[in-house]
Motif scaffolding. Structure first.
Motif, short mmCIF file in Angstrom:
data_model
loop_
_atom_site.label_atom_id
_atom_site.label_comp_id
_atom_site.label_asym_id
_atom_site.label_seq_id
_atom_site.Cartn_x
_atom_site.Cartn_y
_atom_site.Cartn_z
N GLN A 92 0.91 -0.81 0.07
CA GLN A 92 0.44 -0.42 -0.20
C GLN A 92 1.08 1.01 -0.25
O GLN A 92 2.18 1.26 0.73
CB GLN A 92 -1.14 -0.15 1.54
N ILE A 93 0.31 2.19 -1.16
CA ILE A 93 1.14 3.50 -1.05
C ILE A 93 0.50 4.91 0.21
O ILE A 93 -0.67 4.65 -0.45
CB ILE A 93 1.26 3.87 -2.38
N LYS A 94 0.70 4.71 1.28
CA LYS A 94 0.15 6.10 1.78
C LYS A 94 -0.21 7.63 0.78
O LYS A 94 0.69 7.42 -0.14
CB LYS A 94 0.97 6.11 3.18
N SER A 95 -1.67 7.73 1.15
CA SER A 95 -1.59 9.27 0.43
C SER A 95 -0.63 9.77 1.80
O SER A 95 -0.33 9.97 2.92
CB SER A 95 -3.49 9.63 1.38
N PRO A 96 -0.67 11.22 1.28
CA PRO A 96 0.10 11.95 2.05
C PRO A 96 -0.16 13.14 3.29
O PRO A 96 0.70 12.57 3.86
CB PRO A 96 -0.10 13.43 0.77
N VAL A 97 -1.15 12.41 3.29
CA VAL A 97 -1.53 13.03 5.36
C VAL A 97 -1.24 12.08 5.65
O VAL A 97 -0.47 11.43 6.70
CB VAL A 97 -3.29 13.18 5.14
N ASP A 98 -1.78 10.30 5.20
CA ASP A 98 -1.17 9.16 6.49
C ASP A 98 0.57 9.11 6.88
O ASP A 98 0.66 8.87 7.32
CB ASP A 98 -1.42 7.74 5.41
N TRP A 99 0.90 9.54 5.11
CA TRP A 99 2.29 9.45 5.09
C TRP A 99 2.99 10.60 6.12
O TRP A 99 3.25 10.50 6.78
CB TRP A 99 3.04 9.74 3.40
N MET A 100 2.71 11.72 5.82
CA MET A 100 2.88 12.53 6.76
C MET A 100 2.12 12.64 8.37
O MET A 100 3.94 12.79 8.92
CB MET A 100 1.96 13.87 6.61
N VAL A 101 1.65 12.18 8.40
CA VAL A 101 1.07 11.85 10.13
C VAL A 101 1.62 10.85 10.59
O VAL A 101 2.61 10.82 11.83
CB VAL A 101 -0.27 11.92 10.00
N GLY A 102 2.11 9.83 10.40
CA GLY A 102 3.16 8.50 10.38
C GLY A 102 4.04 8.74 10.46
O GLY A 102 4.83 7.93 11.02
N THR A 103 4.66 8.98 9.63
CA THR A 103 6.44 10.08 9.51
C THR A 103 6.39 10.91 11.12
O THR A 103 7.24 10.77 11.93
CB THR A 103 6.50 10.49 7.96
N ALA A 104 5.79 11.47 11.02
CA ALA A 104 6.10 12.64 12.09
C ALA A 104 5.34 11.73 13.54
O ALA A 104 6.95 11.97 14.44
CB ALA A 104 5.17 14.21 11.84
N LYS A 105 4.44 10.95 13.67
CA LYS A 105 4.08 10.23 15.00
C LYS A 105 6.17 9.23 14.87
O LYS A 105 6.28 9.01 15.97
CB LYS A 105 3.44 9.41 14.83
N LEU A 107 8.86 9.67 13.96
CA LEU A 107 10.01 10.80 14.83
C LEU A 107 9.90 11.33 15.69
O LEU A 107 10.56 12.33 16.45
CB LEU A 107 10.63 11.06 13.44
N GLU A 108 8.65 10.91 16.67
CA GLU A 108 7.68 12.20 17.53
C GLU A 108 8.15 13.33 17.61
O GLU A 108 8.81 14.03 18.23
CB GLU A 108 8.56 11.51 18.54
N SER A 109 7.92 13.77 16.25
CA SER A 109 8.23 15.10 16.01
C SER A 109 6.83 15.56 15.87
O SER A 109 6.23 15.31 14.41
CB SER A 109 9.12 15.56 14.42
N PRO A 110 6.31 16.92 16.12
CA PRO A 110 5.14 17.28 16.25
C PRO A 110 4.53 17.68 15.01
O PRO A 110 5.64 18.60 14.76
CB PRO A 110 4.72 17.60 17.65
N LEU A 111 3.51 17.68 14.25
CA LEU A 111 3.39 18.37 13.20
C LEU A 111 2.57 19.65 13.59
O LEU A 111 1.49 19.64 15.11
CB LEU A 111 2.03 17.95 12.28
N THR A 112 2.89 21.20 13.02
CA THR A 112 1.88 22.28 13.47
C THR A 112 0.69 22.84 13.31
O THR A 112 -0.16 23.61 13.51
CB THR A 112 3.55 23.14 13.47
N GLY A 113 0.77 21.84 12.13
CA GLY A 113 -0.31 22.15 10.98
C GLY A 113 -0.28 24.06 10.20
O GLY A 113 -0.53 24.56 9.59
N GLY A 157 12.98 14.89 5.83
CA GLY A 157 14.78 15.87 6.87
C GLY A 157 13.65 16.93 7.55
O GLY A 157 14.33 17.52 7.87
N THR A 158 12.74 17.82 7.02
CA THR A 158 12.75 18.90 7.94
C THR A 158 11.83 18.54 9.07
O THR A 158 11.79 18.92 9.63
CB THR A 158 11.03 19.54 7.02
N LEU A 159 11.10 16.82 9.31
CA LEU A 159 10.57 16.53 10.50
C LEU A 159 11.72 16.40 11.29
O LEU A 159 11.66 15.94 12.42
CB LEU A 159 10.18 15.67 10.23
N LEU A 160 12.53 16.22 10.48
CA LEU A 160 14.25 15.50 11.58
C LEU A 160 15.06 16.80 11.59
O LEU A 160 15.90 17.02 11.89
CB LEU A 160 15.41 14.68 10.64
N VAL A 161 14.55 17.63 12.70
CA VAL A 161 14.82 18.72 13.92
C VAL A 161 15.37 17.84 15.31
O VAL A 161 13.68 17.61 15.53
CB VAL A 161 14.00 19.92 12.84
#
Length: 187
Positions: A92-105, A107-113, A157-161
């Motif tokens: 399964q190829i994740k949708s951009p939203v699924d991918w972004m939320v999953g990646t942030a979770k 990496l334990e890097s919160p999304l800000t909206g 990469g931007t979430l890896l801060v």
């Protein structure tokens, strides 16, 4: 005044009567192809690939025998060995939203909206609450192209801060082997 509904006798899928809308839905749902269609769509959505003939027949039978309960189909699907087969895993190829939320979770890097996150989703092809049509997004392989792959990598990469704790996100036992590390990152 003229009646707005035609209440006369009709023949629909070989059945004759004065049908209500509920009657029509019941006739449609009782068509063998209906259960196959619905369960095939569910499998494809969650597994990312179409079901095998055997799997689709079994899921359709579960759907019919349960009185058309989606919960029964999902339970059978998620407990089936085929759902965890090599062909299905990571198909399964994740949708951009699924991918972004999953990646942030992961990496334990919160999304800000933020506007940047919203722009990234738009560039990846999924602006929230703005589907291209009433059906929604096509999904699957349409989510990935050469440019969207690069965008996904750059966004990761931007979430890896800081304060991302990579040692916590990827324990030592996952960092010793590239394949194990990739598997851990794909969770």
């Amino acid at each position: 005044q003229r009646p707005r509904a035609d209440t006369g006798t009709k023949t629909f899928f070989g059945k004759t009567g004065t049908f209500t809308s509920d009657d029509i839905v019941e006739i449609l749902v009782n068509q063998p192809q209906c259960a196959r269609f619905i369960t095939g769509k569910l499998w494809n959505f969650f597994a990312g690939i179409p079901p095998t003939e055997k799997t689709q027949a079994a899921l359709a039978e579960t759907f019919r025998s349960s009185g058309f309960q989606t919960e029964a189909v999902l339970k059978a699907m998620f407990l089936s060995p085929e759902f965890y087969s090599k062909e299905v895993l990571k198909a399964q190829i994740k949708s951009p939203v699924d991918w972004m939320v999953g990646t942030a979770k992961r990496l334990e890097s919160p999304l800000t909206g933020s506007r940047a996150e919203q722009n990234a989703l738009r560039d990846l092809g999924q602006s929230l609450f703005e589907p291209p049509n009433v059906k929604g997004w096509e999904g699957g392989r349409t989510w990935v192209s050469a440019s969207t792959f690069i965008l996904r990598c750059n966004l990761a990469g931007t979430l890896l801060v800081p304060p991302v704790d990579l040692k916590n996100a990827f324990p030592a036992e996952t960092r010793n082997d590239a394949e194990t590390l990739c598997d851990a990152a794909c969770l």
